[in-house]
Scaffold this active site. Structure first.
Site, PDB file in Angstrom:
ATOM      1  CG  ASN A  15      -1.860   1.107   1.299  1.00  0.00           C
ATOM      2  OD1 ASN A  15      -1.495   2.236   0.994  1.00  0.00           O
ATOM      3  ND2 ASN A  15      -3.082   0.848   1.689  1.00  0.00           N
ATOM      4  NE  ARG A  53      -8.403   7.499   4.158  1.00  0.00           N
ATOM      5  CZ  ARG A  53      -9.256   7.247   5.160  1.00  0.00           C
ATOM      6  NH1 ARG A  53     -10.330   7.992   5.343  1.00  0.00           N
ATOM      7  NH2 ARG A  53      -9.023   6.263   5.991  1.00  0.00           N
ATOM      8  NE  ARG A  57      -7.520  11.347   5.197  1.00  0.00           N
ATOM      9  CZ  ARG A  57      -8.052  10.808   6.299  1.00  0.00           C
ATOM     10  NH1 ARG A  57      -7.327  10.057   7.085  1.00  0.00           N
ATOM     11  NH2 ARG A  57      -9.309  11.043   6.615  1.00  0.00           N
ATOM     12  CB  THR A 109      -9.322   1.856   7.079  1.00  0.00           C
ATOM     13  OG1 THR A 109      -8.995   2.640   5.940  1.00  0.00           O
ATOM     14  CG2 THR A 109     -10.652   1.185   6.846  1.00  0.00           C
ATOM     15  CD  GLU A 159      -6.984  -6.283   2.943  1.00  0.00           C
ATOM     16  OE1 GLU A 159      -7.098  -6.160   1.703  1.00  0.00           O
ATOM     17  OE2 GLU A 159      -6.240  -5.566   3.634  1.00  0.00           O
ATOM     18  CG  HIS A 198      -5.200  -1.721   9.703  1.00  0.00           C
ATOM     19  ND1 HIS A 198      -5.519  -0.627   8.935  1.00  0.00           N
ATOM     20  CD2 HIS A 198      -4.964  -1.255  10.945  1.00  0.00           C
ATOM     21  CE1 HIS A 198      -5.497   0.455   9.698  1.00  0.00           C
ATOM     22  NE2 HIS A 198      -5.159   0.102  10.930  1.00  0.00           N
TER      23      HIS A 198
HETATM   24  N1  PXP Z   1      -5.772  -3.178   3.843  1.00  0.00           N
HETATM   25  C1  PXP Z   1      -6.741  -2.239   3.867  1.00  0.00           C
HETATM   26  C2  PXP Z   1      -8.091  -2.599   3.343  1.00  0.00           C
HETATM   27  C3  PXP Z   1      -6.471  -0.945   4.337  1.00  0.00           C
HETATM   28  O1  PXP Z   1      -7.438  -0.008   4.349  1.00  0.00           O
HETATM   29  C4  PXP Z   1      -5.164  -0.633   4.772  1.00  0.00           C
HETATM   30  C5  PXP Z   1      -4.835   0.743   5.235  1.00  0.00           C
HETATM   31  O2  PXP Z   1      -5.541   1.040   6.357  1.00  0.00           O
HETATM   32  C6  PXP Z   1      -4.196  -1.643   4.728  1.00  0.00           C
HETATM   33  C7  PXP Z   1      -4.535  -2.916   4.260  1.00  0.00           C
HETATM   34  C8  PXP Z   1      -2.784  -1.398   5.140  1.00  0.00           C
HETATM   35  O3  PXP Z   1      -2.694  -1.077   6.486  1.00  0.00           O
HETATM   36  P1  PXP Z   1      -1.334  -0.494   7.024  1.00  0.00           P
HETATM   37  O4  PXP Z   1      -1.098   0.795   6.335  1.00  0.00           O
HETATM   38  O5  PXP Z   1      -1.577  -0.355   8.486  1.00  0.00           O
HETATM   39  O6  PXP Z   1      -0.257  -1.510   6.707  1.00  0.00           O
END
Ligand code: PXP
Length: 247
Positions: A15, A53, A57, A109, A159, A198
Site C-alpha cells: 500500500n 479517499r 488525502r 481505516t 480481507e 492493517h
Molecule cells: N488493507 C486495507 C483494506 C487498508 O485499508 C489498509 C490501510 O488502512 C491496509 C490494508 C494497510 O494497512 P497499514 O497501512 O496499516 O499496513
C-alpha cells in the site's frame, strides 16, 4: 460449497498511500507514489494497493492512471461504497476493488466494513463491480457475522482487518490470531479467498503469514515508515523474506 485450495505462496500487496501523504504535505509532486510502485514491483511485490479517499488525502485520481501506466502489477483499489467511487472504478477498471468503510474524521481505516448491517447498500456495488470483471473484496473484521454477510453478498474475496491483532496486548494476541485463523479456514470452506491487512510490521507479520489459507497480505504504513531508514526496496525485501519464512 466449493472449498478454495490453500495457496502455497502468500502474495504481498504494498500500500503506497503514505508516499502520497508525504507528497501532499507540500502540495508538489515529490515523493511520487508512481516511483514507489515501480520500486516495489522491481523487488517482487505482487500488487499495488491504494486507497482513493473522498478527501484525496493521499492517492489522487490521476495517480491511479499513472500507476497503471507505469507498472504491470495488479492494482487493488481501496474505496468506500459511494456513487463517485463506483464511477471511478468502472472507468479505471483496476484488477481489484476492496470496499472499505470510510469516515472523514478518522486517521486511518479504523475498523472493518459492516457488511452484515449494510447488505442492501453494498449489494449493488459488489454486483456492478463483479459484472465489470473487477475482483471484489470486502474489508471486514475476522468474525463469523461479517463473513456470513460477505458470503450472502457473493464477494469472492474478503480481507480481514488485522488491527485488533496488531494492537492486542500480549495476553490477547493468541486469541486474536486464532480468530483470524478460524475465519480464514471458514472463508476458504465457503469458496472465498481470504486476505489480511492493517497494522502489520516485521514484528507481528509472521504468525499471520503462517495461516495457510491466507492468499495475500496488504501492508503499507510500516513499510513506508521503514523506507525512511532503509529505503523502500530493502523494507519490502525484508517483509517478503519474513513472510516466506513463515510459510
Ligand atoms: N488493507 C486495507 C483494506 C487498508 O485499508 C489498509 C490501510 O488502512 C491496509 C490494508 C494497510 O494497512 P497499514 O497501512 O496499516 O499496513
Amino acid at each position: 460449497m466449493t472449498t478454495v485450495p490453500a495457496p502455497r505462496k502468500l502474495r504481498l500487496g504494498v500500500n503506497i498511500d503514505h508516499v502520497a501523504t508525504v507528497r501532499n504535505a507540500r502540495g508538489g509532486d515529490h515523493p511520487d507514489p508512481v516511483r514507489a510502485a515501480q520500486q516495489v514491483a522491481a523487488v517482487g511485490a505482487d500488487g499495488i494497493t491504494a486507497h482513493l479517499r473522498e478527501d484525496r488525502r493521499h492517492i489522487r485520481d490521476d495517480d491511479l492512471r499513472r500507476i497503471a501506466e507505469a507498472t504491470d502489477l495488479p492494482l487493488n483499489l481501496e474505496m468506500a461504497a459511494t456513487a463517485e467511487m463506483l464511477d471511478i472504478a468502472l472507468a479505471h477498471r483496476p484488477h481489484a476493488v476492496c470496499l472499505v468503510p470510510e469516515r472523514r474524521e478518522e486517521r486511518t481505516t479504523e475498523g472493518g466494513l459492516d457488511a452484515a448491517g449494510q447488505h442492501n447498500l453494498l449489494y449493488p456495488f459488489v454486483d456492478r463491480l463483479l459484472a465489470a470483471g473487477i475482483r471484489v473484496s470486502l474489508f471486514i473484521a475476522p468474525c463469523e457475522r461479517q463473513l456470513d454477510a460477505a458470503i450472502r453478498l457473493r464477494a469472492p474475496v474478503v480481507e480481514f482487518h488485522t488491527g485488533e491483532y496488531a494492537h492486542a496486548s500480549p495476553e490477547q494476541r493468541a486469541a486474536e490470531l486464532r480468530r483470524l485463523a478460524d475465519m480464514a479456514a471458514l472463508a476458504t470452506k465457503n469458496g472465498i479467498e481470504p486476505h489480511a491487512g492493517h497494522g502489520l510490521t516485521y514484528d507481528n507479520v509472521q504468525p499471520v503469514a503462517a495461516i495457510p489459507q491466507l492468499a495475500e497480505l496488504n501492508i503499507g504504513h510500516f513499510l513506508v515508515g521503514e523506507a525512511i531508514f532503509v529505503g523502500l526496496e530493502q523494507a519490502v525485501l525484508k517483509m517478503r523474506r519474513l513472510m516466506d519464512a513463515a510459510r
